[in-house]
Design a protein around this motif. Structure first.
Motif, PDB file in Angstrom:
ATOM      1  N   ARG A  82       0.818  -1.415  -0.132  1.00  0.00           N
ATOM      2  CA  ARG A  82       0.620   0.224   0.001  1.00  0.00           C
ATOM      3  C   ARG A  82       1.170   1.153   0.154  1.00  0.00           C
ATOM      4  O   ARG A  82       0.874   2.247  -0.394  1.00  0.00           O
ATOM      5  CB  ARG A  82      -1.309  -0.028   1.278  1.00  0.00           C
ATOM      6  N   ARG A 119      -0.778   1.470  -7.554  1.00  0.00           N
ATOM      7  CA  ARG A 119      -1.613   1.987  -8.104  1.00  0.00           C
ATOM      8  C   ARG A 119      -2.269   2.117  -9.036  1.00  0.00           C
ATOM      9  O   ARG A 119      -3.041   1.598  -9.970  1.00  0.00           O
ATOM     10  CB  ARG A 119      -2.673   2.498  -6.858  1.00  0.00           C
ATOM     11  N   GLU A 120      -0.681   2.805  -9.023  1.00  0.00           N
ATOM     12  CA  GLU A 120      -1.107   3.637 -11.196  1.00  0.00           C
ATOM     13  C   GLU A 120      -0.640   1.327 -11.766  1.00  0.00           C
ATOM     14  O   GLU A 120      -1.621   1.363 -12.657  1.00  0.00           O
ATOM     15  CB  GLU A 120       0.194   4.100 -11.809  1.00  0.00           C
ATOM     16  N   GLN A 168      -4.210  -0.099 -12.487  1.00  0.00           N
ATOM     17  CA  GLN A 168      -5.093   1.162 -13.118  1.00  0.00           C
ATOM     18  C   GLN A 168      -4.580   0.658 -14.656  1.00  0.00           C
ATOM     19  O   GLN A 168      -5.475   0.769 -15.208  1.00  0.00           O
ATOM     20  CB  GLN A 168      -5.103   1.613 -12.791  1.00  0.00           C
ATOM     21  N   ALA A 203      -4.296  -5.145  -2.553  1.00  0.00           N
ATOM     22  CA  ALA A 203      -3.920  -3.758  -2.633  1.00  0.00           C
ATOM     23  C   ALA A 203      -4.962  -3.349  -4.194  1.00  0.00           C
ATOM     24  O   ALA A 203      -4.511  -2.147  -4.056  1.00  0.00           O
ATOM     25  CB  ALA A 203      -2.707  -3.237  -2.488  1.00  0.00           C
ATOM     26  N   GLU A 244      -8.104  -3.092  -4.249  1.00  0.00           N
ATOM     27  CA  GLU A 244      -8.304  -1.929  -3.613  1.00  0.00           C
ATOM     28  C   GLU A 244      -8.625  -0.755  -5.358  1.00  0.00           C
ATOM     29  O   GLU A 244      -8.949   0.381  -5.064  1.00  0.00           O
ATOM     30  CB  GLU A 244      -7.603  -1.409  -2.442  1.00  0.00           C
ATOM     31  N   ALA A 245      -6.978  -0.791  -4.978  1.00  0.00           N
ATOM     32  CA  ALA A 245      -6.635   0.332  -6.958  1.00  0.00           C
ATOM     33  C   ALA A 245      -7.900  -0.332  -7.673  1.00  0.00           C
ATOM     34  O   ALA A 245      -8.291   0.837  -7.907  1.00  0.00           O
ATOM     35  CB  ALA A 245      -5.430  -0.045  -7.191  1.00  0.00           C
ATOM     36  N   ARG A 258     -10.113   2.935  -8.270  1.00  0.00           N
ATOM     37  CA  ARG A 258     -10.649   3.098 -10.207  1.00  0.00           C
ATOM     38  C   ARG A 258     -12.272   3.946 -10.662  1.00  0.00           C
ATOM     39  O   ARG A 258     -12.435   4.555 -10.930  1.00  0.00           O
ATOM     40  CB  ARG A 258      -9.591   3.211 -11.144  1.00  0.00           C
TER      41      ARG A 258
END
Length: 196
Positions: A72, A78-79, A82, A183, A186-187, A191
């Motif tokens: 996290r 995250r990117e 996504q 994680a 969650e990402a 989004r």
């Protein structure tokens, strides 16, 4: 007596004539190169993309670092989750090495686990990941070599275009842990909710 307008025109003509040989000797401006081929329309692997899809294996994913940062707190996870074409648990099926002189390139044949962790943007369920000497993962590949076969990871794989318009893969392998998977999920939810 010539007018000022006539004198100004004569001066412009003389300056233009003096510059003409230099301008004529310049190389013509090449048009911007357009990419055609199977990679047309895909992004280039540069700048931010090189940080996200860095052709690297997290040291913790092979047991080299037990105290890595939390997924996290990874500024790129995250990117990656996504924007990757495929985010999934994968198993390394094959490890091969090509050597030319003293230069070696490792190839990891990976099998994508189903279901994927995010909706896949490509139908492929197997990929070959290349690890060149300049790749971040080269040290790990060299140290572990065939011991990578059978290992599982959470993979982030994305297609890019090269200068010849061909498709090239770039990727990142993280530890196959519940924390990484959580994680990633969650990402994706973030989004869907916020659009970012």
């Amino acid at each position: 007596m010539p007018s000022r307008t006539h004198a100004a025109r004569t001066l412009i003509f003389l300056v233009g004539a003096a510059l003409a040989p230099g301008v004529a000797g310049c190389d013509p401006v090449e048009p911007a190169r357009t990419v055609s081929g199977p990679g047309a329309g895909l992004p280039r692997w540069d700048a931010r993309a090189k940080m996200l899809f860095d052709d690297n294996i997290d040291p913790a994913a092979v047991g080299l670092s037990m105290e890595g940062p939390s997924p996290r707190s990874d500024p790129f996870l995250r990117e990656r989750a996504q924007t990757a074409d495929v985010v999934a648990r994968v198993r390394v099926q094959t490890v091969t090495v090509d050597s030319v002189g003293e230069q070696s390139t490792y190839h990891l044949g990976i099998q994508v686990g189903v279901p994927t962790l995010t909706p896949a943007k490509v139908p492929d369920r197997s990929f070959e990941l290349s690890i060149k000497p300049q790749s971040s993962a080269f040290g790990i590949a060299k140290a572990f070599d065939n011991r990578l076969r059978g290992q599982t990871f959470v993979a982030f794989v994305r297609r890019f275009t090269n200068d010849d318009g061909e498709v090239e893969l770039h990727w990142h392998l993280s530890a196959d842990t519940a924390e990484v998977v959580s994680a990633v999920k969650e990402a994706v939810v973030l989004r869907e909710i916020t659009g970012s």
